[in-house]
Motif scaffolding. Structure first.
Motif, PDB file in Angstrom:
ATOM      1  N   LYS A  75      -0.475   6.160   8.870  1.00  0.00           N
ATOM      2  CA  LYS A  75      -0.889   6.185   7.474  1.00  0.00           C
ATOM      3  C   LYS A  75      -0.976   4.753   6.969  1.00  0.00           C
ATOM      4  O   LYS A  75      -0.145   3.913   7.306  1.00  0.00           O
ATOM      5  CB  LYS A  75       0.094   6.968   6.630  1.00  0.00           C
ATOM      6  CG  LYS A  75       0.094   8.438   6.976  1.00  0.00           C
ATOM      7  CD  LYS A  75       0.921   9.223   6.016  1.00  0.00           C
ATOM      8  CE  LYS A  75       0.932  10.664   6.486  1.00  0.00           C
ATOM      9  NZ  LYS A  75       0.610  11.595   5.477  1.00  0.00           N
ATOM     10  N   THR A 112      -2.646   1.997   3.585  1.00  0.00           N
ATOM     11  CA  THR A 112      -3.164   1.831   2.239  1.00  0.00           C
ATOM     12  C   THR A 112      -4.160   0.681   2.255  1.00  0.00           C
ATOM     13  O   THR A 112      -4.130  -0.172   3.163  1.00  0.00           O
ATOM     14  CB  THR A 112      -2.045   1.526   1.213  1.00  0.00           C
ATOM     15  OG1 THR A 112      -1.382   0.327   1.603  1.00  0.00           O
ATOM     16  CG2 THR A 112      -1.040   2.659   1.126  1.00  0.00           C
ATOM     17  N   ALA A 118      -7.705  11.790   4.665  1.00  0.00           N
ATOM     18  CA  ALA A 118      -6.825  12.334   3.624  1.00  0.00           C
ATOM     19  C   ALA A 118      -5.439  11.699   3.705  1.00  0.00           C
ATOM     20  O   ALA A 118      -4.896  11.506   4.787  1.00  0.00           O
ATOM     21  CB  ALA A 118      -6.711  13.840   3.782  1.00  0.00           C
ATOM     22  N   GLU A 119      -4.878  11.349   2.569  1.00  0.00           N
ATOM     23  CA  GLU A 119      -3.498  10.862   2.453  1.00  0.00           C
ATOM     24  C   GLU A 119      -3.183   9.671   3.362  1.00  0.00           C
ATOM     25  O   GLU A 119      -2.137   9.623   4.007  1.00  0.00           O
ATOM     26  CB  GLU A 119      -2.518  12.002   2.705  1.00  0.00           C
ATOM     27  CG  GLU A 119      -2.655  13.134   1.714  1.00  0.00           C
ATOM     28  CD  GLU A 119      -1.698  14.280   1.985  1.00  0.00           C
ATOM     29  OE1 GLU A 119      -0.731  14.095   2.736  1.00  0.00           O
ATOM     30  OE2 GLU A 119      -1.941  15.366   1.445  1.00  0.00           O
ATOM     31  N   GLY A 120      -4.092   8.708   3.438  1.00  0.00           N
ATOM     32  CA  GLY A 120      -3.860   7.494   4.210  1.00  0.00           C
ATOM     33  C   GLY A 120      -4.148   7.596   5.692  1.00  0.00           C
ATOM     34  O   GLY A 120      -3.897   6.667   6.451  1.00  0.00           O
ATOM     35  N   GLU A 121      -4.686   8.716   6.132  1.00  0.00           N
ATOM     36  CA  GLU A 121      -4.998   8.916   7.548  1.00  0.00           C
ATOM     37  C   GLU A 121      -6.354   8.280   7.886  1.00  0.00           C
ATOM     38  O   GLU A 121      -7.187   8.088   7.014  1.00  0.00           O
ATOM     39  CB  GLU A 121      -5.046  10.416   7.862  1.00  0.00           C
ATOM     40  CG  GLU A 121      -3.713  11.130   7.688  1.00  0.00           C
ATOM     41  CD  GLU A 121      -2.704  10.769   8.756  1.00  0.00           C
ATOM     42  OE1 GLU A 121      -3.112  10.476   9.899  1.00  0.00           O
ATOM     43  OE2 GLU A 121      -1.508  10.776   8.445  1.00  0.00           O
ATOM     44  N   TYR A 160     -10.592   4.361   8.919  1.00  0.00           N
ATOM     45  CA  TYR A 160     -10.483   3.266   7.971  1.00  0.00           C
ATOM     46  C   TYR A 160     -11.724   2.383   8.093  1.00  0.00           C
ATOM     47  O   TYR A 160     -12.240   2.181   9.186  1.00  0.00           O
ATOM     48  CB  TYR A 160      -9.260   2.390   8.277  1.00  0.00           C
ATOM     49  CG  TYR A 160      -7.967   3.140   8.380  1.00  0.00           C
ATOM     50  CD1 TYR A 160      -7.550   4.004   7.381  1.00  0.00           C
ATOM     51  CD2 TYR A 160      -7.139   2.969   9.474  1.00  0.00           C
ATOM     52  CE1 TYR A 160      -6.348   4.694   7.475  1.00  0.00           C
ATOM     53  CE2 TYR A 160      -5.938   3.650   9.582  1.00  0.00           C
ATOM     54  CZ  TYR A 160      -5.549   4.507   8.576  1.00  0.00           C
ATOM     55  OH  TYR A 160      -4.369   5.190   8.661  1.00  0.00           O
TER      56      TYR A 160
END
Length: 63
Positions: A2, A4, A31-34, A37
């Motif tokens: 995960k 940010t 979703a949720e930092g997964e 990227y």
């Protein structure tokens, strides 16, 4: 894994003499930092990536 926005990724070279690639996460599409990227590397190159086992995630510095 995960992350940010602002975290750094360090991708180790897999061959002797291959340099390490360092970039900053500029967007998170999972979703949720997964993963995946969007990463901007120090040379300005941007790419969509799913970090592998040769990748180290370094949290952004908080002051």
């Amino acid at each position: 894994m995960k992350a940010t926005v602002g975290d750094r990724v360090h991708i180790k070279g897999r061959i002797v003499g291959m340099k390490e690639h360092i970039g900053e996460i500029i967007e998170i599409r999972g979703a949720e930092g997964e993963p995946p990227y969007v990463v901007r590397f120090d040379d300005g190159h941007e790419t969509l990536m799913y970090p592998g086992p040769d990748c180290l995630l370094v949290p952004r510095a908080t002051d």
